[in-house]
Design an enzyme around this catalytic site. Structure first.
Site, short mmCIF file in Angstrom:
data_model
loop_
_atom_site.label_atom_id
_atom_site.label_comp_id
_atom_site.label_asym_id
_atom_site.label_seq_id
_atom_site.Cartn_x
_atom_site.Cartn_y
_atom_site.Cartn_z
N LYS A 153 0.83 -1.21 0.00
CA LYS A 153 0.00 0.00 0.00
C LYS A 153 0.87 1.27 0.00
CE LYS A 153 -2.15 -0.96 3.88
NZ LYS A 153 -1.58 -2.29 4.23
N ARG B 299 -9.17 0.60 9.23
CA ARG B 299 -8.81 -0.81 9.44
C ARG B 299 -9.93 -1.56 10.16
NH1 ARG B 299 -2.80 0.09 9.28
NH2 ARG B 299 -1.78 -1.93 9.34
N ARG C 99 11.80 -6.68 4.19
CA ARG C 99 11.59 -5.24 3.99
C ARG C 99 12.54 -4.42 4.86
NH1 ARG C 99 5.71 -2.58 4.78
NH2 ARG C 99 5.94 -3.20 6.96
N ARG D 297 11.79 -2.79 10.59
CA ARG D 297 10.78 -2.40 11.58
C ARG D 297 10.63 -3.48 12.65
NH1 ARG D 297 5.57 -0.42 8.22
NH2 ARG D 297 4.59 -1.63 9.86
N ARG E 156 -0.27 -9.94 12.68
CA ARG E 156 -0.85 -8.82 11.92
C ARG E 156 -1.76 -9.35 10.81
NH1 ARG E 156 4.36 -5.93 10.17
NH2 ARG E 156 3.03 -4.41 9.14
P1 AMP Z 1 1.23 -0.04 9.11
O1 AMP Z 1 2.46 0.77 8.96
O2 AMP Z 1 0.05 0.51 8.36
O3 AMP Z 1 1.45 -1.51 8.84
O4 AMP Z 1 0.81 0.06 10.67
C1 AMP Z 1 1.67 -0.40 11.69
C2 AMP Z 1 0.90 -0.57 12.98
O5 AMP Z 1 0.33 0.70 13.38
C3 AMP Z 1 -0.30 -1.51 12.91
O6 AMP Z 1 0.08 -2.86 13.08
C4 AMP Z 1 -1.14 -1.00 14.07
O7 AMP Z 1 -0.61 -1.40 15.32
C5 AMP Z 1 -0.94 0.52 13.96
N1 AMP Z 1 -1.97 1.13 13.07
C6 AMP Z 1 -1.75 1.76 11.88
N2 AMP Z 1 -2.90 2.19 11.35
C7 AMP Z 1 -3.88 1.82 12.21
C8 AMP Z 1 -5.30 1.95 12.21
N3 AMP Z 1 -5.95 2.55 11.20
N4 AMP Z 1 -5.98 1.44 13.27
C9 AMP Z 1 -5.35 0.85 14.30
N5 AMP Z 1 -4.03 0.67 14.36
C10 AMP Z 1 -3.28 1.15 13.32
#
Ligand code: AMP
Length: 214
Positions: free
Chosen positions: A13, A88, A127, A158, A169
């Protein structure tokens, strides 16, 4: 263009948002990036989010909803944006709908990026992100690379890209986020693109443009 990018962690994404942003001028709103940035600055929000993020769980809805509303109120953002990692959950999607309704700026489309789970695990464990400019790279295409080819910054992995956390996840995605596809389909907004094993980001981007009629 007001677009939501939907897809499992590791579906690409963020990379597709960068490619879209380079071609079609709009704001990139990544809730994961905003949360990580808050955590690095040790803000109250960041410290509250850290435990959830490190376990691969979702940060509570009210926290991310307020964060996104604040960002959408910044100058010009609501005119065109790419939402990456938000919504989400159904309550988040509902809150976004209401927010955009109040601002008179509804979504144009929701793009679902489909990808196989095992491919996600391979991609995410490989990654790396540049600490200086934020560029995302894959060791699958550049094995052994330690520094960013653009700015020379250090590449890091990360904390939530370890295999057990990735599997959690993916589970969270299936339970809480996947139902959004049907929710958006019922509103006539859903477009779909599939990522195949041998795809480079540019290959997926061709599919993204076709799915969005760009
Ligand atoms: P991402 O970088 O989008 O994979 O997000 C990393 C982490 O941030 C996720 O595993 C969640 O813990 C948190 N996170 C990001 N966006 C959201 C969201 N819209 N709702 C809840 N947690 C989020």
């Amino acid at each position: 263009m007001r677009l939501v990018l939907l897809g499992a962690p590791g579906s690409g994404k963020g990379t597709q948002a960068d490619l879209l942003k380079a071609k079609y001028d709009c704001a990139h709103i990544s809730t994961g990036d905003i949360l990580r940035n808050n955590f690095q600055r040790k803000t109250e929000l960041g410290l509250r989010a850290e435990t959830f993020m490190n376990r691969g769980e979702l940060v509570p809805d009210d926290v991310v909803i307020d964060m996104v509303e604040e960002r959408l109120r910044e100058d010009g953002v609501v005119k065109g944006f790419l939402m990456d990692g938000f919504p989400r959950t159904i309550p988040q999607a509902d809150a976004l709908d209401k927010m955009l309704g109040r601002m008179g700026s509804p979504l144009d489309a929701v793009l679902l990026i489909k990808i196989d789970d095992e491919l996600v695990v391979r991609r995410l464990t490989n990654r790396r992100t540049c600490r200086s400019c934020g560029k995302i790279l894959s060791l699958l295409t550049t094995p052994g690379m330690k520094n960013c080819p653009d700015c020379g910054g250090e590449l890091y992995q990360r904390d939530d890209d370890s295999e057990p956390v990735i599997r959690n996840r993916l589970q969270v995605y299936k339970e809480q986020t996947e139902p959004l596809a049907a929710w958006y389909e019922s509103k006539g907004l859903l477009r779909v693109v599939e990522v195949l094993e041998h795809f480079m980001p540019e290959d997926t981007f061709e599919g993204v443009k076709a799915a969005l009629g760009l």
